[in-house]
Design a protein around this motif. Structure first.
Motif: not given
Ligand SMILES: Cc1cc2nc3c(=O)[nH]c(=O)nc-3n(C[C@H](O)[C@H](O)[C@H](O)COP(=O)(O)OP(=O)(O)OC[C@H]3O[C@@H](n4cnc5c(N)ncnc54)[C@H](O)[C@@H]3O)c2cc1C
Length: 499
Positions: A9-19, A218-225, A236-238, A242-246
């Motif tokens: 499991a991990s977390s990040a301020d920003v997740v960018l989906i796609g290269g 988006k879960e009740p903890d205010g974060l995108w899972h 698989q992992r979650t 805080k911010f996701v760019f698709v």
């Protein structure tokens, strides 16, 4: 903000989906603006820039409306409307400024690794088209953004500008051409790889290839899972963000739909695939040095304008003609045939049906394109290269585009050909849909993402934004001195002065 990685499991301020180029550009902006934020990037393929952003999956035109006739429609009263062309050119100037910043700061060592000056020309034949091109030239050449544009109907001049196009051409045809020496060819794949190389070299940034994003909530903890599949390990992992760019290119729509944000309701997609003829004969390649754009046939989508393009890829000159449109239900070149059917739901079905009903010329055009024989493809090429021989050209498959379909109160649904940023109201997620003018405008489009999603940070970021994009906050067409200064400066920094 901080980065935590614990086991799977991990977390990040920003997740960018796609290269692709869009994630790469947003990542580079954010890295400069907020070096302390952690960034995780997920790409489903083995490497970044293997879909639309790769050099041979697009035409590499630095779209600045110098040669693309679809940005200057002729109005019913006969005048040529240049307002869209001005917007497209201004947007490209923003990308040029950002790329100059990358060169000045050493993030990109040599800009010629991804951008090369190549003259942009518009080429038409027949009385009516010549009249249109002349009016277009008269309107554009007075605008500082299009300074230096030339026009000619003289066959001798045209033979000098585009010898391959004029060679073996029947005399007596009414022809007209505009030329701008401010045009460019851009290897967006190389740019993308350079940007991801930079990002991966910075602290708290991780690039995961062969990692597919399956779902996000988006879960009740205010974060995108964000649910991610490691395709190498089959695990698989979650990842919490805080911010996701698709930035999944054609793959963005299904993920946006899964996000469940209200802004995604009713949005659908229509895939259009593309093919190019690529020249195999170095002698012919060496006879052409320009991007020559013609007029689209009736019903053709705007991005299907035929063009004969010099490309510069890894320092080598190449030549392509196209695109030929095609149809596939895949949303990505390396996607699934189920992409289109799976994207249709109760929310967008009405809009999709309305678009199917209202766009018969497009449907007819696509059917005609898909049914085309090799001979017909060669004949289309011969409008540009009259003595083209089949043995000198090979057919290559380009990237997939997914045009956006949106609900419309009057028509039920409309098909859009532009690019669109869809963001949630709270700014915690944004997706990029659509494809045109595409990669050329990556920098201004990603500035839009920053504005939509990080409104409260903009005042703090403004000095840095202005360092990266000196015209930030201003319209270049309103500030002609700045327009000229910045164009001259970026020409120098990007080494675009030597054709
Ligand atoms: C035929 C054609 C010609 C074009 N010509 C030009 C041109 O001349 N000039 C121009 O400026 N633009 C042009 N474009 C448009 C340009 O190529 C695109 O706008 C641009 O490359 C899009 O970049 P992107 O980052 O959004 O998408 P992409 O480059 O497609 O990148 C998206 C990435 O996301 C990955 N991905 C998707 N889903 C997932 C998931 N679930 N999990 C993880 N990763 C995922 C994909 O594998 C891909 O690598 C053209 C496009 C086409 C198809």
């Amino acid at each position: 903000m901080s980065s935590i990685t614990t086991g799977t499991a991990s977390s990040a301020d920003v997740v960018l989906i796609g290269g692709g180029v869009m994630s790469a550009t947003l990542g580079a902006f954010l890295r400069q603006l907020q070096p302390d934020w952690s960034i995780s990037i997920f790409e489903r393929l083995d490497n970044v820039a293997e879909e639309s952003s790769d050099a041979w999956n697009n035409a590499g035109t630095g779209h600045s409306a110098l040669c693309e006739l679809n940005y200057t429609p002729q109005q019913a009263d006969g005048h040529v409307d240049i307002s869209k062309a001005v917007v497209v050119n201004e947007a490209f100037q923003v990308s040029r400024q950002f790329w100059s910043y990358l060169a000045e700061t050493g993030i990109v060592a040599n800009p010629r690794d991804f951008i090369t000056p190549v003259p942009h020309m518009s080429f038409v034949w027949g009385e009516a088209n010549t009249e249109f091109l002349r009016k277009r030239y008269e309107a554009l050449s007075q605008h500082p953004l299009f300074e230096g544009m030339e026009y000619s109907e003289d066959p001798a001049q045209l033979a000098q500008w585009m010898p391959l196009v004029m060679k073996a051409r029947k005399p007596g045809q009414k022809l007209a051409v505009t030329r701008s020496l401010n045009g460019t060819d851009v290897n967006f794949g190389a740019l993308t790889r350079l940007l991801f190389g930079y990002l991966a070299s910075t602290p708290a940034c991780t690039l995961h290839t062969r990692h597919e994003v399956l779902d996000l909530k988006k879960e009740p903890d205010g974060l995108w899972h964000v649910k991610v599949q490691d395709l190498r390990q089959n695990t698989q992992r979650t990842v919490k963000a805080k911010f996701v760019f698709v930035g999944g290119g054609g793959g963005a729509l299904p993920l946006l739909q899964k996000s469940g944000i209200p802004e995604a309701r009713g949005v659908g997609g229509f895939p259009v695939s593309g093919q190019f003829l690529r020249c195999k004969n170095p002698d012919i390649i060496s006879q052409h040095h320009a991007k020559v754009y013609g007029k689209a046939s009736v019903g053709a989508p705007p991005m299907s304008v035929p063009h004969l393009d010099t490309r510069v890829i890894n320092g080598q000159r190449a030549l392509l003609f196209g695109p030929y449109a095609g149809f596939s239900t895949r949303f990505l070149k390396q996607g699934s045939l189920m992409d289109l059917p799976k994207s249709i739901n109760g929310g967008n079905l009405g809009a999709m049906l309305a678009v199917a009903k209202d766009n018969w010329p497009l449907t007819r055009y696509l059917i005609q394109q898909v049914m085309q024989s090799n001979d017909e493809r060669m004949n289309a090429l011969r409008d540009f290269v009259p003595d083209a021989k089949p043995e000198d050209w090979e057919l290559v498959t380009a990237g997939q585009r997914v045009q956006v379909i949106k609900k419309d109160a009057k028509k039920g649904g409309v098909l859009q050909f532009g690019t669109e940023v869809v963001a949630s109201k709270d700014g915690s997620i944004a997706a990029l849909l659509g494809a045109s003018p595409g990669a050329s405008t990556a920098a201004p489009i990603m500035l839009t993402v920053l504005e939509k999603c990080f409104g409260s940070k903009l005042a703090e970021w403004e000095p840095k934004l202005k360092a990266m994009v000196p015209s930030y906050g201003q319209k270049l067409s309103d500030n002609l001195d700045l327009c000229k200064t910045l164009r001259d400066k970026t020409t120098q920094t990007l080494k675009l002065q030597d054709l």
